[in-house]
Scaffold this motif. Sequence first.
Motif, PDB file in Angstrom:
ATOM      1  N   UNK A 150      -7.473  46.258  10.685  1.00 11.13           N
ATOM      2  CA  UNK A 150      -8.680  46.865  11.233  1.00 11.13           C
ATOM      3  C   UNK A 150      -9.893  46.283  10.508  1.00 11.13           C
ATOM      4  N   UNK A 151     -11.056  46.621  10.983  1.00  6.87           N
ATOM      5  CA  UNK A 151     -12.301  46.141  10.367  1.00  6.87           C
ATOM      6  C   UNK A 151     -12.343  46.512   8.890  1.00  6.87           C
ATOM      7  N   UNK A 152     -11.941  47.726   8.557  1.00  7.16           N
ATOM      8  CA  UNK A 152     -11.958  48.178   7.166  1.00  7.16           C
ATOM      9  C   UNK A 152     -11.019  47.334   6.299  1.00  7.16           C
ATOM     10  N   UNK A 153      -9.894  46.947   6.864  1.00  2.00           N
ATOM     11  CA  UNK A 153      -8.952  46.083   6.139  1.00  2.00           C
ATOM     12  C   UNK A 153      -9.593  44.729   5.861  1.00  2.00           C
ATOM     13  N   UNK A 154     -10.282  44.201   6.864  1.00  2.00           N
ATOM     14  CA  UNK A 154     -10.940  42.912   6.670  1.00  2.00           C
ATOM     15  C   UNK A 154     -12.019  43.012   5.596  1.00  2.00           C
ATOM     16  N   UNK A 155     -12.773  44.092   5.612  1.00  3.67           N
ATOM     17  CA  UNK A 155     -13.833  44.246   4.609  1.00  3.67           C
ATOM     18  C   UNK A 155     -13.246  44.306   3.199  1.00  3.67           C
ATOM     19  N   UNK A 156     -12.138  45.009   3.016  1.00  3.00           N
ATOM     20  CA  UNK A 156     -11.484  45.083   1.698  1.00  3.00           C
ATOM     21  C   UNK A 156     -10.960  43.701   1.295  1.00  3.00           C
ATOM     22  N   UNK A 157     -10.320  43.033   2.226  1.00  9.97           N
ATOM     23  CA  UNK A 157      -9.795  41.686   2.004  1.00  9.97           C
ATOM     24  C   UNK A 157     -10.927  40.731   1.629  1.00  9.97           C
ATOM     25  N   UNK A 158     -12.012  40.758   2.380  1.00 10.16           N
ATOM     26  CA  UNK A 158     -13.140  39.866   2.128  1.00 10.16           C
ATOM     27  C   UNK A 158     -13.763  40.143   0.759  1.00 10.16           C
ATOM     28  N   UNK A 159     -13.880  41.400   0.407  1.00  9.00           N
ATOM     29  CA  UNK A 159     -14.416  41.760  -0.917  1.00  9.00           C
ATOM     30  C   UNK A 159     -13.526  41.188  -2.021  1.00  9.00           C
ATOM     31  N   UNK A 160     -12.223  41.306  -1.847  1.00  9.47           N
ATOM     32  CA  UNK A 160     -11.267  40.757  -2.820  1.00  9.47           C
ATOM     33  C   UNK A 160     -11.377  39.237  -2.874  1.00  9.47           C
ATOM     34  N   UNK A 161     -11.428  38.612  -1.709  1.00 14.52           N
ATOM     35  CA  UNK A 161     -11.527  37.154  -1.631  1.00 14.52           C
ATOM     36  C   UNK A 161     -12.772  36.660  -2.351  1.00 14.52           C
ATOM     37  N   UNK A 162     -13.886  37.324  -2.106  1.00 11.44           N
ATOM     38  CA  UNK A 162     -15.145  36.921  -2.743  1.00 11.44           C
ATOM     39  C   UNK A 162     -15.067  37.073  -4.255  1.00 11.44           C
ATOM     40  N   UNK A 163     -14.450  38.154  -4.718  1.00 13.16           N
ATOM     41  CA  UNK A 163     -14.335  38.388  -6.162  1.00 13.16           C
ATOM     42  C   UNK A 163     -13.453  37.314  -6.819  1.00 13.16           C
ATOM     43  N   UNK A 164     -12.346  36.974  -6.170  1.00 11.17           N
ATOM     44  CA  UNK A 164     -11.459  35.946  -6.730  1.00 11.17           C
ATOM     45  C   UNK A 164     -12.163  34.587  -6.725  1.00 11.17           C
ATOM     46  N   UNK A 165     -12.838  34.267  -5.628  1.00 13.17           N
ATOM     47  CA  UNK A 165     -13.554  32.983  -5.557  1.00 13.17           C
ATOM     48  C   UNK A 165     -14.624  32.896  -6.636  1.00 13.17           C
ATOM     49  N   UNK A 166     -15.350  33.980  -6.839  1.00 16.39           N
ATOM     50  CA  UNK A 166     -16.388  33.981  -7.879  1.00 16.39           C
ATOM     51  C   UNK A 166     -15.760  33.812  -9.261  1.00 16.39           C
ATOM     52  N   UNK A 167     -14.689  34.547  -9.505  1.00 11.31           N
ATOM     53  CA  UNK A 167     -14.005  34.459 -10.803  1.00 11.31           C
ATOM     54  C   UNK A 167     -13.472  33.051 -11.056  1.00 11.31           C
ATOM     55  N   UNK A 168     -13.007  32.381  -9.998  1.00 10.70           N
ATOM     56  CA  UNK A 168     -12.427  31.039 -10.131  1.00 10.70           C
ATOM     57  C   UNK A 168     -13.471  29.936  -9.966  1.00 10.70           C
ATOM     58  N   UNK A 169     -14.707  30.311  -9.682  1.00 11.71           N
ATOM     59  CA  UNK A 169     -15.771  29.322  -9.560  1.00 11.71           C
ATOM     60  C   UNK A 169     -15.576  28.372  -8.385  1.00 11.71           C
ATOM     61  N   UNK A 170     -15.126  28.909  -7.264  1.00  5.05           N
ATOM     62  CA  UNK A 170     -14.888  28.063  -6.091  1.00  5.05           C
ATOM     63  C   UNK A 170     -15.445  28.735  -4.838  1.00  5.05           C
ATOM     64  N   UNK A 171     -15.488  27.979  -3.765  1.00  2.00           N
ATOM     65  CA  UNK A 171     -15.923  28.528  -2.485  1.00  2.00           C
ATOM     66  C   UNK A 171     -14.779  29.305  -1.837  1.00  2.00           C
ATOM     67  N   UNK A 172     -15.111  30.089  -0.834  1.00  2.24           N
ATOM     68  CA  UNK A 172     -14.079  30.809  -0.091  1.00  2.24           C
ATOM     69  C   UNK A 172     -13.116  29.825   0.570  1.00  2.24           C
ATOM     70  N   UNK A 173     -13.661  28.739   1.108  1.00  2.00           N
ATOM     71  CA  UNK A 173     -12.820  27.736   1.765  1.00  2.00           C
ATOM     72  C   UNK A 173     -11.892  27.061   0.776  1.00  2.00           C
ATOM     73  N   UNK A 174     -12.364  26.757  -0.425  1.00  2.00           N
ATOM     74  CA  UNK A 174     -11.491  26.174  -1.442  1.00  2.00           C
ATOM     75  C   UNK A 174     -10.375  27.143  -1.820  1.00  2.00           C
ATOM     76  N   UNK A 175     -10.721  28.418  -1.955  1.00  2.00           N
ATOM     77  CA  UNK A 175      -9.705  29.417  -2.277  1.00  2.00           C
ATOM     78  C   UNK A 175      -8.697  29.529  -1.142  1.00  2.00           C
ATOM     79  N   UNK A 176      -9.179  29.514   0.099  1.00  2.00           N
ATOM     80  CA  UNK A 176      -8.278  29.552   1.257  1.00  2.00           C
ATOM     81  C   UNK A 176      -7.247  28.428   1.171  1.00  2.00           C
ATOM     82  N   UNK A 177      -7.721  27.208   0.925  1.00  2.00           N
ATOM     83  CA  UNK A 177      -6.817  26.059   0.880  1.00  2.00           C
ATOM     84  C   UNK A 177      -5.833  26.165  -0.288  1.00  2.00           C
ATOM     85  N   UNK A 178      -6.302  26.644  -1.430  1.00  2.00           N
ATOM     86  CA  UNK A 178      -5.406  26.806  -2.575  1.00  2.00           C
ATOM     87  C   UNK A 178      -4.343  27.871  -2.288  1.00  2.00           C
TER      88      UNK A 178
END
Length: 186
Positions: A150-178
């Motif tokens: 659902x939309x709420x699931x995507x928002x939680x997922x996106x928040x997590x994705x952004x936090x991991x990307x920031x912590x790893x110093x990479x873009x969302x697309x780079x994290x996706x590929x990794x």
Amino acid sequence: MALTADLVEEKLQKYPEIQPLAHAEEEHLEMLPDMLASGDYGWRDPEWIVQWYGRRFLGGMPNAERRALEDAYDDNDYEDVHAAIEAAVDADSAAEKLAHLTGLAGVDVPIASAFCQFLHPENYVVIDERQWSTLREYGELDAAYPSPPAVEDYERYLETYRAVAERCGCSLWDLYRALWVLAEDS
């Protein structure tokens, strides 16, 4: 094992070796954001996003399921697709973008998230079970993949994705590929 900047960088380098669509993805990530934002595109440009969603799994999504998804999207009128994309480009939040896009035939939250990724790759990333499960395996998400998300699931997922990307110093697309490579290695 934890998702670290070094692990993400190592796996990112292997992505083109295991994903034959890597070159086409890069081309579309470069051209689609401006093209879609300007409204200067034809039917096949947004259709490519829907096709990419299922075809990137290279047989991992049953052919009948993928074709049904693509056929459902093809029921849309060009004007409706154009209006939904224009509204999504202008929307401020993930929920608003998804609301406009899921109004289209054949576009659920995962497909809408793929549109968001190609509209604004610096801020959005596609959701799917493979990515979600890999984040869960590395302790970043607690729950199993919601089917369908659902939309709420995507928002939680996106928040997590952004936090991991920031912590790893990479873009969302780079994290996706990794994460794609990590899932392949599992």
